[in-house]
Write an enzyme that holds these catalytic residues in place. Structure first.
Site, PDB file in Angstrom:
ATOM      1  CB  THR A  54      44.296 -36.282  46.732  1.00 29.12           C
ATOM      2  OG1 THR A  54      43.379 -36.975  45.300  1.00 29.12           O
ATOM      3  CG2 THR A  54      44.577 -38.098  46.736  1.00 29.12           C
ATOM      4  CG  ASP A  55      39.322 -35.308  44.319  1.00 29.54           C
ATOM      5  OD1 ASP A  55      40.970 -35.766  43.872  1.00 29.54           O
ATOM      6  OD2 ASP A  55      39.133 -33.932  43.583  1.00 29.54           O
ATOM      7  CD  GLU A  56      43.516 -38.003  41.347  1.00 29.32           C
ATOM      8  OE1 GLU A  56      44.694 -38.867  41.015  1.00 29.32           O
ATOM      9  OE2 GLU A  56      43.743 -37.152  40.868  1.00 29.32           O
ATOM     10  CE1 TYR A  81      49.080 -37.731  44.629  1.00 31.03           C
ATOM     11  CE2 TYR A  81      47.163 -38.027  43.507  1.00 31.03           C
ATOM     12  CZ  TYR A  81      47.979 -37.983  44.412  1.00 31.03           C
ATOM     13  OH  TYR A  81      47.766 -36.525  45.002  1.00 31.03           O
ATOM     14  CE  LYS A 111      47.777 -37.765  49.155  1.00 32.10           C
ATOM     15  NZ  LYS A 111      48.543 -37.009  49.707  1.00 32.10           N
TER      16      LYS A 111
HETATM   17  P1  NAD Z   1      54.269 -31.050  44.249  1.00 34.10           P
HETATM   18  O1  NAD Z   1      54.398 -32.664  43.232  1.00 34.10           O
HETATM   19  O2  NAD Z   1      53.886 -29.888  43.180  1.00 34.10           O
HETATM   20  O3  NAD Z   1      54.817 -31.388  44.920  1.00 34.10           O
HETATM   21  C1  NAD Z   1      56.066 -32.293  46.241  1.00 34.10           C
HETATM   22  C2  NAD Z   1      56.606 -31.697  46.877  1.00 34.10           C
HETATM   23  O4  NAD Z   1      57.475 -32.522  47.742  1.00 34.10           O
HETATM   24  C3  NAD Z   1      57.583 -31.028  45.676  1.00 34.10           C
HETATM   25  O5  NAD Z   1      58.391 -29.752  46.626  1.00 34.10           O
HETATM   26  C4  NAD Z   1      59.035 -32.555  46.670  1.00 34.10           C
HETATM   27  O6  NAD Z   1      60.492 -32.221  45.900  1.00 34.10           O
HETATM   28  C5  NAD Z   1      58.385 -33.395  47.928  1.00 34.10           C
HETATM   29  N1  NAD Z   1      58.737 -34.208  47.601  1.00 34.10           N
HETATM   30  C6  NAD Z   1      59.244 -35.266  47.110  1.00 34.10           C
HETATM   31  N2  NAD Z   1      59.467 -36.238  47.538  1.00 34.10           N
HETATM   32  C7  NAD Z   1      59.950 -36.175  48.629  1.00 34.10           C
HETATM   33  C8  NAD Z   1      60.777 -36.900  50.015  1.00 34.10           C
HETATM   34  N3  NAD Z   1      60.251 -38.413  49.697  1.00 34.10           N
HETATM   35  N4  NAD Z   1      61.359 -35.947  51.166  1.00 34.10           N
HETATM   36  C9  NAD Z   1      60.964 -34.955  51.608  1.00 34.10           C
HETATM   37  N5  NAD Z   1      60.465 -34.391  49.752  1.00 34.10           N
HETATM   38  C10 NAD Z   1      59.553 -34.558  48.913  1.00 34.10           C
HETATM   39  O7  NAD Z   1      52.486 -32.103  44.512  1.00 34.10           O
HETATM   40  P2  NAD Z   1      51.448 -30.767  45.331  1.00 34.10           P
HETATM   41  O8  NAD Z   1      50.568 -30.642  43.894  1.00 34.10           O
HETATM   42  O9  NAD Z   1      51.845 -29.482  45.314  1.00 34.10           O
HETATM   43  O10 NAD Z   1      50.670 -31.459  46.254  1.00 34.10           O
HETATM   44  C11 NAD Z   1      51.229 -31.450  47.372  1.00 34.10           C
HETATM   45  C12 NAD Z   1      50.264 -32.485  48.399  1.00 34.10           C
HETATM   46  O11 NAD Z   1      48.881 -32.304  48.147  1.00 34.10           O
HETATM   47  C13 NAD Z   1      50.198 -33.965  48.019  1.00 34.10           C
HETATM   48  O12 NAD Z   1      50.010 -34.987  49.157  1.00 34.10           O
HETATM   49  C14 NAD Z   1      49.595 -34.017  47.191  1.00 34.10           C
HETATM   50  O13 NAD Z   1      49.363 -35.273  46.948  1.00 34.10           O
HETATM   51  C15 NAD Z   1      47.949 -32.893  47.743  1.00 34.10           C
HETATM   52  N6  NAD Z   1      46.790 -32.721  46.068  1.00 34.10           N
HETATM   53  C16 NAD Z   1      47.057 -32.287  45.752  1.00 34.10           C
HETATM   54  C17 NAD Z   1      46.542 -31.615  44.784  1.00 34.10           C
HETATM   55  C18 NAD Z   1      46.538 -30.886  43.495  1.00 34.10           C
HETATM   56  O14 NAD Z   1      45.447 -30.349  42.751  1.00 34.10           O
HETATM   57  N7  NAD Z   1      47.841 -30.577  42.831  1.00 34.10           N
HETATM   58  C19 NAD Z   1      44.981 -31.629  45.016  1.00 34.10           C
HETATM   59  C20 NAD Z   1      44.811 -32.983  46.595  1.00 34.10           C
HETATM   60  C21 NAD Z   1      45.144 -32.720  47.093  1.00 34.10           C
HETATM   61  O1  DAU Z   2      41.390 -33.583  42.353  1.00 36.90           O
HETATM   62  C1  DAU Z   2      43.874 -34.258  42.727  1.00 36.90           C
HETATM   63  C2  DAU Z   2      44.158 -35.050  42.227  1.00 36.90           C
HETATM   64  O2  DAU Z   2      44.213 -34.228  40.895  1.00 36.90           O
HETATM   65  C3  DAU Z   2      45.813 -34.763  43.181  1.00 36.90           C
HETATM   66  O3  DAU Z   2      45.555 -35.718  44.003  1.00 36.90           O
HETATM   67  C4  DAU Z   2      46.708 -34.723  42.233  1.00 36.90           C
HETATM   68  O4  DAU Z   2      48.368 -34.448  42.283  1.00 36.90           O
HETATM   69  C5  DAU Z   2      46.962 -33.658  41.105  1.00 36.90           C
HETATM   70  O5  DAU Z   2      48.191 -34.038  40.102  1.00 36.90           O
HETATM   71  C6  DAU Z   2      45.764 -33.851  40.341  1.00 36.90           C
HETATM   72  O6  DAU Z   2      45.559 -34.871  38.989  1.00 36.90           O
HETATM   73  P1  DAU Z   2      43.890 -34.808  37.839  1.00 36.90           P
HETATM   74  O7  DAU Z   2      44.707 -36.447  37.608  1.00 36.90           O
HETATM   75  O8  DAU Z   2      43.595 -34.896  38.034  1.00 36.90           O
HETATM   76  O9  DAU Z   2      45.031 -33.788  37.421  1.00 36.90           O
HETATM   77  P2  DAU Z   2      46.077 -33.899  35.453  1.00 36.90           P
HETATM   78  O10 DAU Z   2      46.505 -31.917  35.665  1.00 36.90           O
HETATM   79  O11 DAU Z   2      46.903 -34.828  35.649  1.00 36.90           O
HETATM   80  O12 DAU Z   2      45.013 -33.992  34.466  1.00 36.90           O
HETATM   81  C7  DAU Z   2      43.666 -33.576  34.899  1.00 36.90           C
HETATM   82  C8  DAU Z   2      42.509 -34.367  33.981  1.00 36.90           C
HETATM   83  O13 DAU Z   2      43.694 -33.857  32.484  1.00 36.90           O
HETATM   84  C9  DAU Z   2      42.710 -35.603  33.924  1.00 36.90           C
HETATM   85  O14 DAU Z   2      41.048 -35.676  33.209  1.00 36.90           O
HETATM   86  C10 DAU Z   2      43.762 -36.292  32.582  1.00 36.90           C
HETATM   87  C11 DAU Z   2      43.813 -34.733  31.793  1.00 36.90           C
HETATM   88  N1  DAU Z   2      44.755 -34.469  30.980  1.00 36.90           N
HETATM   89  C12 DAU Z   2      45.766 -34.171  31.743  1.00 36.90           C
HETATM   90  C13 DAU Z   2      46.541 -33.995  30.843  1.00 36.90           C
HETATM   91  C14 DAU Z   2      48.250 -33.972  31.853  1.00 36.90           C
HETATM   92  C15 DAU Z   2      44.816 -34.528  29.499  1.00 36.90           C
HETATM   93  O15 DAU Z   2      44.066 -34.332  28.778  1.00 36.90           O
HETATM   94  N2  DAU Z   2      45.808 -34.127  28.745  1.00 36.90           N
HETATM   95  C16 DAU Z   2      47.464 -33.682  29.810  1.00 36.90           C
HETATM   96  O16 DAU Z   2      48.378 -33.777  29.273  1.00 36.90           O
END
Ligand code: NAD
Ligand code: DAU
Length: 351
Positions: free
Chosen positions: A133-135, A158, A162
């Protein structure tokens, strides 16, 4: 049946994993795609119904912390590549329960690295691709972008977990020559995202006439990427990326949260045929997320220049498609939220 390659995908039943698994299973009939997922609250096999019976797809329910299982799978399937997505992914949950993030994201990644290291005695044509992630880069001010050289500065449990997993992956590259690639991506959005994340949460709440909890003043910026564009980038990097490298992936689509919520409100008013402005009345400013990162923005020029990737879906089109998908899939939304799900703020502050 024999395949050209056996690829292990972890976390393939989650949001991004769902899109990636479908892409790979359909695009590469000569690859065997093995999806290992623990099926936490965030994993849902229903997402993968359209490919579950395809000959080149196998699902295994299991935990990446289970070293014996991992070893057994590497022995059975002789994986050529791993694309590692399994993680605890929601920042707010990491604030209330950091331990599970450290377990899955750090120790789980290490177990997977150990399994690959033990099984891959010959490293030719092997690849361990870690999805991050970019975080990990922390928070930006009003200007500038995260590049692959930006120093790590994670601020939430988180992102710290990562960042730690990224460091471990690089450590295995340098120490044991394990062939690795890492990509760090910005915020994804689109169908099948669990409705704890900003966009599906807001869509669900607008639909149900519930308050829209905007953290702080809403002046926080994220760089939004259509999830299928991320899946396409992962496919490209897996095929053509250079071993040992890191690639940033981003949507080139910065939005302040409050602007994004306004746009969504307008789209939802139109789709639900409500008078313009109805949904905006639901906006409620709530206590800020602790340690809330101000701004993320990705410089994805390395990926563009080296491998020719660019995002294809424009933001307004993507938001509309997402809203339409959630409205058309109300039963999916109902099922995934009917378990133990509670919004962070409902749990913390009762609003
Ligand atoms: P998600 O939470 O939707 O899915 C995570 C999946 O991992 C689920 O299916 C869960 O059952 C599985 N999982 C969790 N713990 C596990 C374990 N111990 N063993 C096996 N499986 C397990 O997440 P996502 O949003 O699809 O993100 C996927 C990946 O991409 C993550 O590594 C996340 O850090 C990264 N990522 C997500 C975003 C985003 O915006 N969602 C952005 C950048 C990177
Ligand atoms: O940047 C990549 C990341 O983006 C991934 O690595 C994470 O897995 C993914 O969850 C996401 O993280 P964020 O914290 O940016 O996403 P989230 O949707 O939780 O929140 C987006 C923005 O909105 C953040 O500034 C917090 C705000 N927010 C979020 C929720 C859930 C609100 O204002 N209200 C809310 O109820």
């Amino acid at each position: 049946m024999s395949f050209e390659k056996n690829i292990l995908i972890t976390g393939g039943a989650g949001f991004i994993g769902t899109h990636l698994v479908k892409l790979l299973v359909n695009k590469y009939p000569n690859y065997h795609i093995i999806n290992l997922d623990k099926l936490t609250y965030a994993g849902n096999l229903e997402n993968l119904k359209s490919i579950e019976n395809q000959a080149n797809y196998t699902f295994i329910k299991g935990d990446i912390l289970n070293q014996d299982l991992l070893q057994e799978l590497f022995n059975t399937y002789q994986f050529d590549g791993v694309i590692h997505l399994a993680a605890e992914s929601h920042v707010d949950r990491s604030i209330t329960n950091p331990l599970s993030f450290l377990e899955t994201n750090i120790i789980g990644t290490m177990c997977l690295l150990n399994a690959a290291r033990a099984a891959w005695t010959n490293l030719d044509n092997k690849l361990f691709y870690h999805i991050s992630t970019d975080e990990v880069y922390g928070s930006l001010g009003e200007t500038g972008y995260f590049t692959e050289e930006t120093p790590y500065d994670p601020r939430s449990p988180y992102s710290a977990s990562k960042a730690s997993s990224d460091h471990l992956v690089r450590a295995y590259y340098h120490t044991y020559n394990l062939p690795v690639i890492i990509s760090n991506c910005s915020n994804n959005y689109g169908p099948y995202q669990f409705p704890e994340k900003l966009i599906p949460l807001m869509i669900n709440n607008i639909k149900n006439n519930k308050p829209l909890p905007v953290y702080g003043d809403g002046n926080y910026t994220r760089d939004w990427l259509w999830v299928e564009d991320h899946a396409a980038a992962i496919d490209l990097i897996f095929q053509k990326g250079r071993v040992g490298e890191t690639y940033n992936i981003g949507g080139n689509n910065e939005r302040k949260n409050i602007e994004l919520v306004h746009t969504l409100c307008n789209i939802m008013d139109e789709l639900l045929q409500r008078p313009v402005g109805t949904s905006q009345e639901l906006i409620t400013f709530v206590k800020d997320r602790p340690g809330h990162d101000k701004r993320y923005a990705i410089d994805a020029s390395k990926l563009k220049n080296e491998l020719g990737w660019s995002p294809t879906v424009q933001p307004e089109e993507g938001l509309r498609r997402t809203a339409e998908w959630y409205l058309a899939n109300a039963d999916w939304l109902e099922r995934v939220t009917s378990g133990t799900y509670e919004h962070y703020y409902e749990k913390q502050y009762g609003n």
